[in-house]
Design an enzyme around this catalytic site. Structure first.
Site, PDB file in Angstrom:
ATOM      1  N   TYR A 140      -1.069  -0.789  10.129  1.00 53.00           N
ATOM      2  CA  TYR A 140      -1.034  -0.921   8.652  1.00 53.00           C
ATOM      3  C   TYR A 140       0.305  -0.429   8.105  1.00 53.00           C
ATOM      4  O   TYR A 140       0.846  -1.006   7.166  1.00 53.00           O
ATOM      5  CB  TYR A 140      -2.185  -0.114   8.055  1.00 53.00           C
ATOM      6  CG  TYR A 140      -2.623  -0.528   6.663  1.00 53.00           C
ATOM      7  CD1 TYR A 140      -3.198  -1.776   6.426  1.00 53.00           C
ATOM      8  CD2 TYR A 140      -2.501   0.340   5.584  1.00 53.00           C
ATOM      9  CE1 TYR A 140      -3.630  -2.143   5.150  1.00 53.00           C
ATOM     10  CE2 TYR A 140      -2.929  -0.020   4.310  1.00 53.00           C
ATOM     11  CZ  TYR A 140      -3.492  -1.263   4.104  1.00 53.00           C
ATOM     12  OH  TYR A 140      -3.923  -1.622   2.842  1.00 53.00           O
ATOM     13  N   SER A 187       0.858  -1.197   0.000  1.00 58.74           N
ATOM     14  CA  SER A 187       0.000   0.000   0.000  1.00 58.74           C
ATOM     15  C   SER A 187       0.887   1.238   0.000  1.00 58.74           C
ATOM     16  O   SER A 187       2.044   1.195   0.433  1.00 58.74           O
ATOM     17  CB  SER A 187      -0.862   0.004   1.267  1.00 58.74           C
ATOM     18  OG  SER A 187      -1.399   1.289   1.503  1.00 58.74           O
TER      19      SER A 187
HETATM   20  N1  LIG Z   1      -9.052  -1.210  -0.765  1.00 62.32           N
HETATM   21  C1  LIG Z   1      -8.066  -0.342  -0.755  1.00 62.32           C
HETATM   22  O1  LIG Z   1      -8.270   0.880  -0.838  1.00 62.32           O
HETATM   23  C2  LIG Z   1      -6.639  -0.821  -0.664  1.00 62.32           C
HETATM   24  C3  LIG Z   1      -5.606   0.121  -0.836  1.00 62.32           C
HETATM   25  C4  LIG Z   1      -4.287  -0.322  -0.741  1.00 62.32           C
HETATM   26  C5  LIG Z   1      -4.023  -1.644  -0.486  1.00 62.32           C
HETATM   27  N2  LIG Z   1      -5.036  -2.525  -0.313  1.00 62.32           N
HETATM   28  C6  LIG Z   1      -4.682  -3.923  -0.038  1.00 62.32           C
HETATM   29  O2  LIG Z   1      -5.306  -4.733  -1.017  1.00 62.32           O
HETATM   30  C7  LIG Z   1      -5.608  -6.021  -0.455  1.00 62.32           C
HETATM   31  C8  LIG Z   1      -7.084  -6.323  -0.653  1.00 62.32           C
HETATM   32  O3  LIG Z   1      -7.853  -5.332   0.018  1.00 62.32           O
HETATM   33  P1  LIG Z   1      -9.435  -5.232  -0.115  1.00 62.32           P
HETATM   34  O4  LIG Z   1      -9.770  -3.812   0.071  1.00 62.32           O
HETATM   35  O5  LIG Z   1      -9.876  -5.937  -1.341  1.00 62.32           O
HETATM   36  O6  LIG Z   1      -9.894  -6.032   1.190  1.00 62.32           O
HETATM   37  P2  LIG Z   1     -11.279  -6.793   1.466  1.00 62.32           P
HETATM   38  O7  LIG Z   1     -11.510  -6.730   2.935  1.00 62.32           O
HETATM   39  O8  LIG Z   1     -12.374  -6.306   0.558  1.00 62.32           O
HETATM   40  O9  LIG Z   1     -10.977  -8.301   1.051  1.00 62.32           O
HETATM   41  C9  LIG Z   1     -10.076  -9.060   1.790  1.00 62.32           C
HETATM   42  C10 LIG Z   1     -10.376 -10.544   1.605  1.00 62.32           C
HETATM   43  O10 LIG Z   1      -9.471 -11.266   2.435  1.00 62.32           O
HETATM   44  C11 LIG Z   1     -10.171 -12.363   3.013  1.00 62.32           C
HETATM   45  N3  LIG Z   1      -9.483 -12.787   4.233  1.00 62.32           N
HETATM   46  C12 LIG Z   1      -9.433 -12.163   5.433  1.00 62.32           C
HETATM   47  N4  LIG Z   1      -8.712 -12.871   6.302  1.00 62.32           N
HETATM   48  C13 LIG Z   1      -8.275 -13.978   5.637  1.00 62.32           C
HETATM   49  C14 LIG Z   1      -7.465 -15.091   6.005  1.00 62.32           C
HETATM   50  N5  LIG Z   1      -6.970 -15.231   7.242  1.00 62.32           N
HETATM   51  N6  LIG Z   1      -7.218 -16.030   5.069  1.00 62.32           N
HETATM   52  C15 LIG Z   1      -7.732 -15.912   3.822  1.00 62.32           C
HETATM   53  N7  LIG Z   1      -8.510 -14.888   3.415  1.00 62.32           N
HETATM   54  C16 LIG Z   1      -8.768 -13.933   4.326  1.00 62.32           C
HETATM   55  C17 LIG Z   1     -11.578 -11.825   3.276  1.00 62.32           C
HETATM   56  O11 LIG Z   1     -12.514 -12.889   3.395  1.00 62.32           O
HETATM   57  C18 LIG Z   1     -11.804 -10.949   2.048  1.00 62.32           C
HETATM   58  O12 LIG Z   1     -12.431 -11.659   1.002  1.00 62.32           O
HETATM   59  C19 LIG Z   1      -5.187  -5.950   1.017  1.00 62.32           C
HETATM   60  O13 LIG Z   1      -3.886  -6.463   1.160  1.00 62.32           O
HETATM   61  C20 LIG Z   1      -5.192  -4.455   1.294  1.00 62.32           C
HETATM   62  O14 LIG Z   1      -4.342  -4.115   2.349  1.00 62.32           O
HETATM   63  C21 LIG Z   1      -6.338  -2.146  -0.401  1.00 62.32           C
END
Ligand SMILES: NC(=O)c1ccc[n+]([C@@H]2O[C@H](COP(=O)([O-])OP(=O)(O)OC[C@H]3O[C@@H](n4cnc5c(N)ncnc54)[C@H](O)[C@@H]3O)[C@@H](O)[C@H]2O)c1
Length: 260
Positions: A171, A148
């Site tokens: 984070y 991120s």
């Molecule tokens: N959404 C954003 O704005 C954003 C920005 C920068 C980085 N990210 C990164 O992108 C990635 C995805 O983020 P997102 O927003 O899609 O998150 P999200 O919460 O929508 O999805 C995360 C998924 O991970 C699964 N999960 C949680 N714990 C788990 C475990 N122990 N084992 C297996 N699966 C598990 C959940 O069931 C969910 O489907 C993350 O690493 C997040 O840090 C997101």
């Protein structure tokens, strides 16, 4: 010239595959002809997504995984390896967090901090450790870790003004750790032809409060939040052999957030 972004015959595992970004990414990788394993704790959403990708004529399957459990990770690796003969690309995208995730810095108990670091950074470590060993013996592999912008720079807290949102303290440590652990892995496994890169998205629009979207957009060079689909191109690039000479890189997809 061959199709630069061809993922034909590639077996790609996406952890957290049924989440906000994961579901869009799984679809994109499948559209580029990969066989996608939607690996997630959430069985209902994962099964539904895989079904929907297949009904569009592409290849996907849901498999359960808990990235905090070495046994669960290995069960998935063995199951994919025996059904498909190998794993070409592993995308660490899952986002485990505690129920108090989002508490203000002063209110975070050390136990909560530790638990989040253990589940998220530790989970990415476990997945990388287990799958890289497997890839090393095939002398081919590609790992992509979701980091991120907040693993690169400190948050601009003014974007949260007027909302009850904040950027959780752990984070920064988790995502900063993932970026540098990616470099460590790339260096460690380079001689086995296993590439390891990270991708650092900026803030992705997900119906956040209006004032947050406005503040964030104002502070971003491109003047808006990112959309989940805007990660597909960079992800397909990293997953394909188009990026065959790229390893240890952190690909920033942030509308210019980190350049100012
Ligand atoms: N959404 C954003 O704005 C954003 C920005 C920068 C980085 N990210 C990164 O992108 C990635 C995805 O983020 P997102 O927003 O899609 O998150 P999200 O919460 O929508 O999805 C995360 C998924 O991970 C699964 N999960 C949680 N714990 C788990 C475990 N122990 N084992 C297996 N699966 C598990 C959940 O069931 C969910 O489907 C993350 O690493 C997040 O840090 C997101």
């Amino acid at each position: 010239m061959q199709n630069l972004f061809n993922l034909n015959k590639k077996i790609i595992v996406v952890t957290g595959g049924s989440g906000l970004l994961g579901s869009v990414i799984c679809r994109a990788l499948a559209n580029y002809k990969a066989t996608v394993i939607v690996a997630d704790l959430n069985q209902d959403a994962g099964t539904e997504l895989a079904k929907s990708i297949c009904s569009d004529g592409f290849s996907a399957k849901y498999l359960s995984i808990d990235i905090t459990s070495k046994a669960s990770i290995n069960e998935l690796i063995n199951s994919v390896a025996s059904e498909y003969g190998g794993i070409d690309v592993w995308v660490n995208n899952a986002y485990p967090r505690t129920s108090d995730w989002g508490a203000k810095l002063e209110d975070i108990p050390i136990e909560s901090w530790n638990k989040n670091v253990e589940m998220h950074l530790g989970g990415y470590f476990l997945c990388c450790q287990q799958v890289a060993q497997f890839m090393r013996y095939r002398e081919y592999g590609n790992i992509i870790n979701f980091a991120s912008i907040y693993g690169m720079v400190g948050p601009d807290f003014s974007v949260y003004d007027g909302t009850n949102m904040t950027m959780p303290a752990a984070y920064s440590a988790i995502k900063g750790g993932i970026i540098n652990f990616t470099r460590y892995l790339a260096s460690y496994y380079g001689k086995y032809n296993v590439r390891v890169n990270s991708i650092s998205p900026g803030g992705i629009f997900d119906n956040q409060p209006e004032s947050f979207v406005k503040n964030y957009s104002k502070a971003c060079v491109l003047g808006r939040m990112g959309m989940a689909y805007e990660l597909c191109g960079p992800l397909v690039f990293l997953a394909s052999d188009s990026s065959s000479y790229i390893t240890g890189h952190n690909l920033v997809v942030d509308g210019g957030w980190t350049i100012v």
